[in-house]
Design a protein around this motif. Structure first.
Motif, PDB file in Angstrom:
ATOM      1  N   GLY A  78       0.956  -1.422   0.052  1.00 41.77           N
ATOM      2  CA  GLY A  78      -0.163   0.255  -0.026  1.00 41.77           C
ATOM      3  C   GLY A  78       0.742   1.538  -0.157  1.00 41.77           C
ATOM      4  N   ILE A  79       2.225   1.349   0.658  1.00 41.09           N
ATOM      5  CA  ILE A  79       2.752   2.649   0.745  1.00 41.09           C
ATOM      6  C   ILE A  79       3.338   2.397  -0.454  1.00 41.09           C
ATOM      7  CG2 ILE A  79       5.092   3.500   1.983  1.00 41.09           C
ATOM      8  CD1 ILE A  79       3.994   1.892   4.572  1.00 41.09           C
ATOM      9  N   SER A  80       3.661   1.580  -0.781  1.00 39.57           N
ATOM     10  CA  SER A  80       4.424   1.808  -2.142  1.00 39.57           C
ATOM     11  C   SER A  80       3.547   1.936  -3.323  1.00 39.57           C
ATOM     12  CB  SER A  80       5.135   0.091  -2.750  1.00 39.57           C
ATOM     13  OG  SER A  80       5.720  -0.402  -1.798  1.00 39.57           O
ATOM     14  N   GLY A 129      -3.734   1.725  -2.975  1.00 40.73           N
ATOM     15  CA  GLY A 129      -2.556   1.893  -1.358  1.00 40.73           C
ATOM     16  C   GLY A 129      -3.266   2.359  -0.620  1.00 40.73           C
ATOM     17  N   ILE A 130      -5.131   2.869  -0.406  1.00 39.74           N
ATOM     18  CA  ILE A 130      -4.850   3.573   0.544  1.00 39.74           C
ATOM     19  C   ILE A 130      -6.101   1.623   0.990  1.00 39.74           C
ATOM     20  CG2 ILE A 130      -7.065   4.839   1.758  1.00 39.74           C
ATOM     21  CD1 ILE A 130      -5.537   7.605  -0.144  1.00 39.74           C
ATOM     22  N   ALA A 131      -6.375   1.741   0.531  1.00 41.38           N
ATOM     23  CA  ALA A 131      -7.478   0.276   0.603  1.00 41.38           C
ATOM     24  C   ALA A 131      -6.762  -0.717   0.960  1.00 41.38           C
ATOM     25  CB  ALA A 131      -8.033  -0.115  -1.093  1.00 41.38           C
ATOM     26  N   ILE A 132      -5.549  -0.666   0.646  1.00 38.57           N
ATOM     27  CA  ILE A 132      -4.875  -2.398   0.666  1.00 38.57           C
ATOM     28  C   ILE A 132      -3.686  -1.593   2.543  1.00 38.57           C
ATOM     29  CG2 ILE A 132      -2.191  -2.687   1.179  1.00 38.57           C
ATOM     30  CD1 ILE A 132      -2.709  -3.228  -2.020  1.00 38.57           C
ATOM     31  N   LYS A 137      -4.995  -2.392   8.220  1.00 34.07           N
ATOM     32  CA  LYS A 137      -5.163  -2.714   9.663  1.00 34.07           C
ATOM     33  C   LYS A 137      -6.168  -2.808  10.316  1.00 34.07           C
ATOM     34  CE  LYS A 137      -3.764   2.082  10.594  1.00 34.07           C
ATOM     35  NZ  LYS A 137      -3.475   2.996  10.850  1.00 34.07           N
ATOM     36  N   ASN A 138      -7.016  -2.981   9.580  1.00 25.47           N
ATOM     37  CA  ASN A 138      -8.530  -3.668  10.042  1.00 25.47           C
ATOM     38  C   ASN A 138      -8.273  -5.272  10.314  1.00 25.47           C
ATOM     39  OD1 ASN A 138      -9.523  -1.563   9.974  1.00 25.47           O
ATOM     40  ND2 ASN A 138     -10.828  -2.323   8.230  1.00 25.47           N
ATOM     41  N   ARG A 139      -7.038  -5.893   9.844  1.00 23.32           N
ATOM     42  CA  ARG A 139      -7.206  -7.275   9.904  1.00 23.32           C
ATOM     43  C   ARG A 139      -6.186  -7.647  11.566  1.00 23.32           C
ATOM     44  NH1 ARG A 139      -4.736 -10.182   4.953  1.00 23.32           N
ATOM     45  NH2 ARG A 139      -6.577 -11.019   4.178  1.00 23.32           N
TER      46      ARG A 139
END
Length: 140
Positions: A78-80, A129-132, A137-139
């Motif tokens: 996501g950051i990438s 990326g934001i979705a990932i 984070k939700n996991r």
């Protein structure tokens, strides 16, 4: 058993009890007690152990669980993607500001030529990326 798994993971990592204790912010005696079965780590420490050794809590706590390395954190993907999108937008901004060999009227318009496609892909990368990042984070 938990005690055997902690000892096995520590040894496979080539760490002494002292070194593992330092990494987890606990005493060497605490690690020794976990490995002998005289004590059990707190829930928070179990999570730290699982993260540190890259194994699941299920593996640590269940007697019949098979050791499996956890997949790499999706957060870096996501950051990438977000970084790629930011870089592309900055590149496009620089090209627009320099005119890229066009007149002022042409350079301010966003069309589906090379610039428009790059901007569209940048937006898709950022959204992906934001979705990932949110899903990883939700996991937790």
């Amino acid at each position: 058993m938990l005690s055997e798994k902690i000892r096995e993971l520590r040894r496979k990592s080539g760490l002494s009890q002292e070194e593992l204790a330092e990494k987890l912010n606990v005493s060497r005696q605490a690690v020794s007690k976990w490995e002998t079965g005289a004590a059990v780590p707190t829930t928070e420490t179990l999570v730290q152990l699982a993260d540190f050794f890259e194994v699941s809590l299920d593996f640590l706590l269940r007697d019949n669980a098979v050791s499996q390395k956890r997949p790499p954190a999706r957060r870096w993907l996501g950051i990438s993607l977000i970084a790629a999108a930011v870089f592309a937008v900055l590149l496009m901004t620089i090209l627009q500001l320099t005119g890229n060999g066009r007149s002022a009227a042409q350079s301010s318009a966003v069309t589906l030529d090379g610039n428009g496609i790059i901007i569209a892909l940048s937006v898709l990368c950022a959204v992906g990326g934001i979705a990932i990042l949110i899903s990883s984070k939700n996991r937790r």
